[in-house]
Design an enzyme around this catalytic site. Structure first.
Site, PDB file in Angstrom:
ATOM      1  N   ASP A  85       0.843  -1.195   0.000  1.00 17.36           N
ATOM      2  CA  ASP A  85       0.000   0.000   0.000  1.00 17.36           C
ATOM      3  C   ASP A  85       0.878   1.244   0.000  1.00 17.36           C
ATOM      4  O   ASP A  85       1.755   1.391   0.856  1.00 17.36           O
ATOM      5  CB  ASP A  85      -0.892  -0.036   1.252  1.00 17.36           C
ATOM      6  CG  ASP A  85      -2.032   0.960   1.197  1.00 17.36           C
ATOM      7  OD1 ASP A  85      -2.395   1.385   0.086  1.00 17.36           O
ATOM      8  OD2 ASP A  85      -2.572   1.292   2.269  1.00 17.36           O
ATOM      9  N   HIS A  86       0.676   2.118  -0.955  1.00 16.33           N
ATOM     10  CA  HIS A  86       1.422   3.373  -1.066  1.00 16.33           C
ATOM     11  C   HIS A  86       2.930   3.151  -1.121  1.00 16.33           C
ATOM     12  O   HIS A  86       3.693   3.723  -0.344  1.00 16.33           O
ATOM     13  CB  HIS A  86       1.069   4.326   0.087  1.00 16.33           C
ATOM     14  CG  HIS A  86      -0.317   4.870   0.003  1.00 16.33           C
ATOM     15  ND1 HIS A  86      -0.663   5.932  -0.809  1.00 16.33           N
ATOM     16  CD2 HIS A  86      -1.459   4.485   0.598  1.00 16.33           C
ATOM     17  CE1 HIS A  86      -1.958   6.179  -0.694  1.00 16.33           C
ATOM     18  NE2 HIS A  86      -2.463   5.298   0.153  1.00 16.33           N
ATOM     19  N   GLU A 137      -1.765   5.992  -8.435  1.00 18.72           N
ATOM     20  CA  GLU A 137      -2.630   7.042  -7.881  1.00 18.72           C
ATOM     21  C   GLU A 137      -2.375   8.380  -8.559  1.00 18.72           C
ATOM     22  O   GLU A 137      -1.247   8.691  -8.964  1.00 18.72           O
ATOM     23  CB  GLU A 137      -2.382   7.195  -6.365  1.00 18.72           C
ATOM     24  CG  GLU A 137      -3.272   8.257  -5.711  1.00 18.72           C
ATOM     25  CD  GLU A 137      -3.151   8.288  -4.185  1.00 18.72           C
ATOM     26  OE1 GLU A 137      -3.104   9.395  -3.630  1.00 18.72           O
ATOM     27  OE2 GLU A 137      -3.121   7.211  -3.569  1.00 18.72           O
ATOM     28  N   HIS A 181      -7.502   9.527   4.407  1.00 16.70           N
ATOM     29  CA  HIS A 181      -7.022   8.495   5.320  1.00 16.70           C
ATOM     30  C   HIS A 181      -7.327   8.943   6.744  1.00 16.70           C
ATOM     31  O   HIS A 181      -7.120  10.094   7.089  1.00 16.70           O
ATOM     32  CB  HIS A 181      -5.507   8.301   5.166  1.00 16.70           C
ATOM     33  CG  HIS A 181      -5.104   7.794   3.827  1.00 16.70           C
ATOM     34  ND1 HIS A 181      -4.200   8.449   3.016  1.00 16.70           N
ATOM     35  CD2 HIS A 181      -5.476   6.686   3.135  1.00 16.70           C
ATOM     36  CE1 HIS A 181      -4.026   7.762   1.908  1.00 16.70           C
ATOM     37  NE2 HIS A 181      -4.799   6.690   1.946  1.00 16.70           N
ATOM     38  N   HIS A 209      -9.619   4.968  -1.715  1.00 15.29           N
ATOM     39  CA  HIS A 209      -8.841   4.972  -0.475  1.00 15.29           C
ATOM     40  C   HIS A 209      -9.649   5.661   0.620  1.00 15.29           C
ATOM     41  O   HIS A 209     -10.528   6.470   0.347  1.00 15.29           O
ATOM     42  CB  HIS A 209      -7.511   5.704  -0.680  1.00 15.29           C
ATOM     43  CG  HIS A 209      -6.498   4.890  -1.420  1.00 15.29           C
ATOM     44  ND1 HIS A 209      -5.311   4.474  -0.855  1.00 15.29           N
ATOM     45  CD2 HIS A 209      -6.494   4.390  -2.682  1.00 15.29           C
ATOM     46  CE1 HIS A 209      -4.633   3.768  -1.729  1.00 15.29           C
ATOM     47  NE2 HIS A 209      -5.329   3.709  -2.861  1.00 15.29           N
ATOM     48  N   GLY A 210      -9.331   5.368   1.867  1.00 12.62           N
ATOM     49  CA  GLY A 210     -10.023   6.011   2.980  1.00 12.62           C
ATOM     50  C   GLY A 210     -11.464   5.579   3.089  1.00 12.62           C
ATOM     51  O   GLY A 210     -12.375   6.413   3.195  1.00 12.62           O
ATOM     52  N   GLY A 211     -11.719   4.259   3.063  1.00 16.46           N
ATOM     53  CA  GLY A 211     -13.087   3.754   3.068  1.00 16.46           C
ATOM     54  C   GLY A 211     -13.800   3.835   4.410  1.00 16.46           C
ATOM     55  O   GLY A 211     -15.012   3.651   4.481  1.00 16.46           O
ATOM     56  N   THR A 212     -13.052   4.119   5.475  1.00 16.79           N
ATOM     57  CA  THR A 212     -13.669   4.238   6.801  1.00 16.79           C
ATOM     58  C   THR A 212     -14.520   5.500   6.873  1.00 16.79           C
ATOM     59  O   THR A 212     -14.048   6.587   6.529  1.00 16.79           O
ATOM     60  CB  THR A 212     -12.585   4.288   7.898  1.00 16.79           C
ATOM     61  OG1 THR A 212     -11.872   3.048   7.899  1.00 16.79           O
ATOM     62  CG2 THR A 212     -13.194   4.513   9.276  1.00 16.79           C
ATOM     63  N   VAL A 232      -9.761  -0.165   3.669  1.00 16.83           N
ATOM     64  CA  VAL A 232     -10.199   0.079   5.045  1.00 16.83           C
ATOM     65  C   VAL A 232      -9.068  -0.280   6.001  1.00 16.83           C
ATOM     66  O   VAL A 232      -8.503  -1.380   5.915  1.00 16.83           O
ATOM     67  CB  VAL A 232     -11.450  -0.761   5.396  1.00 16.83           C
ATOM     68  CG1 VAL A 232     -11.831  -0.582   6.859  1.00 16.83           C
ATOM     69  CG2 VAL A 232     -12.622  -0.393   4.492  1.00 16.83           C
TER      70      VAL A 232
END
Length: 285
Positions: A85-86, A137, A181, A209-212, A232
Site C-alpha cells: 500500500d502506497h 494514484e 485516510h 482509499h479512505g473507506g472508513t 479500510v
C-alpha cells in the site's frame, strides 16, 4: 489456495457490480482476523501492507511467510492478494515483489505527471514480469498514511488519469476524489461526476482509499460507477483499540496479551465481515 494478484478479482468485481475490500494488516492478529473473515464470508480479499507496517512486522520477507503460514493452517480457499500500500518508489515496489507480494501500489502522485508516468511504467514492467498487479494514484488523498500527512484533498484530473492509464498498462487506478485516510472531519464529499468520467475513459477498476466513515449510499454509488476496490484500515484499528482499552480499564490485573489481543482480533473480524457484506463481496469467492 496460493496467493494471487488483484487483477482477476478486481475485473470480476467491476463486471459484477461489487467491490473487494483491502484491509490493512498491522500485526498477527489483524492478519488472522481478516483471513478468518474472508473464509467465513467466502469473499476474495486484499491484505494491504504499508511500508511502515511492513517494517514494524519485521520486513516484507517476514510478512509473506506469516500470511502463507496462516493460510495453510486455516485451509484458506478464497482468493487472497498481498498488496504493498502506497509504495514510495520503484525500489520499494521491487523489494515487495521480490519478497513474494502479489500486488503493489506505486504512489508517485506527488510528482509531476510525466515523472509519475515514468516511475509507474517501470514498476508495471517489473511487477508484470513476476505476475504481480499494479495500482497507481493521481491527485491527493487527504489525512495521514504512516508518517505521510497530506493537507487537504486535490481531485484527480480525468485527462491526466487517461494519460497515465494509456502509457503505463496499470491494472487499477486510485484517483483521489474527496476521500481521506483516517477519521473524517465532517461529511465525506466524493466527486462522483469525475469518478464516472474517469471510469468510462480508463475502462479499469477504480480504487477508493479512505473507506472508513463513508456512508453506505456513497459506497454503493461509487461501486456502481466502477469502483472495485475499497481500502479500510482506520475502522479496524479503532474497533480493536476500543476493545483493548475496555479490557485493560476494567481489569487492572490482566497481563496475558492473549486476554486482550484475542478479543481485539474478534472485533476486527466482525468489522471486516460487515464491510464485506456492505461492499457486496460476500459469497463471491
Amino acid at each position: 489456495m496460493a496467493l494471487v494478484s488483484m487483477t482477476d478479482m478486481l475485473n470480476k468485481a467491476r463486471k459484477e457490480g461489487y467491490a473487494v475490500g483491502q484491509f490493512n494488516i498491522n500485526n498477527l492478529e489483524f492478519t488472522q482476523a481478516i483471513l478468518q473473515a474472508a473464509e467465513e464470508e467466502q469473499s476474495p480479499v486484499i491484505l494491504g501492507v504499508s511500508e511502515g507496517a511492513g517494517k514494524y512486522m519485521g520486513g516484507f520477507k517476514a510478512v509473506v511467510p506469516m500470511v502463507k503460514g496462516l493460510m495453510e493452517s486455516y485451509g484458506t480457499t478464497v482468493p487472497v492478494a498481498i498488496h504493498l500500500d502506497h509504495g514510495s518508489s520503484f525500489e520499494k515496489c521491487k523489494e515487495a515483489v521480490d519478497a513474494g507480494f502479489t500486488s503493489v501500489m506505486i504512489d508517485a502522485s506527488s510528482k509531476p505527471l510525466e515523472e509519475n508516468i515514468k516511475i509507474t511504467a517501470e514498476v508495471v514492467e517489473y511487477a508484470h514480469k513476476h505476475g504481480a498487479s499494479v495500482e497507481a494514484e493521481l491527485g491527493v488523498v487527504g489525512g495521514q498514511e504512516d508518517d505521510v500527512i497530506a493537507e487537504g484533498v486535490i481531485y484527480a484530473d480525468p485527462k491526466e488519469c487517461e494519460e497515465l492509464v494509456k502509457q503505463t498498462d496499470i491494472d487499477c487506478l486510485a484517483p483521489a476524489l474527496g476521500s481521506v485516510h483516517g477519521p473524517y472531519k465532517g461529511e465525506p464529499n466524493l466527486g462522483f461526476k469525475e469518478m464516472e468520467e474517469i471510469s468510462k475513459q480508463s475502462d479499469l477498476p477504480l480504487v477508493l482509499h479512505g473507506g472508513t466513515g463513508i456512508p453506505t449510499k456513497d459506497i454503493q454509488r461509487a461501486i456502481s460507477l466502477g469502483t472495485a476496490k475499497i481500502n479500510v484500515n482506520t475502522e479496524n484499528q479503532i474497533a480493536s483499540t476500543n476493545v483493548i482499552r475496555e479490557i485493560l480499564n476494567n481489569d487492572k490485573e490482566v497481563y496475558d496479551p492473549r486476554k486482550y489481543l484475542g478479543p481485539a482480533r474478534d472485533a476486527i473480524k466482525e468489522t471486516v465481515q460487515g464491510k464485506m457484506r456492505e461492499f457486496g463481496s460476500s459469497g463471491k469467492a
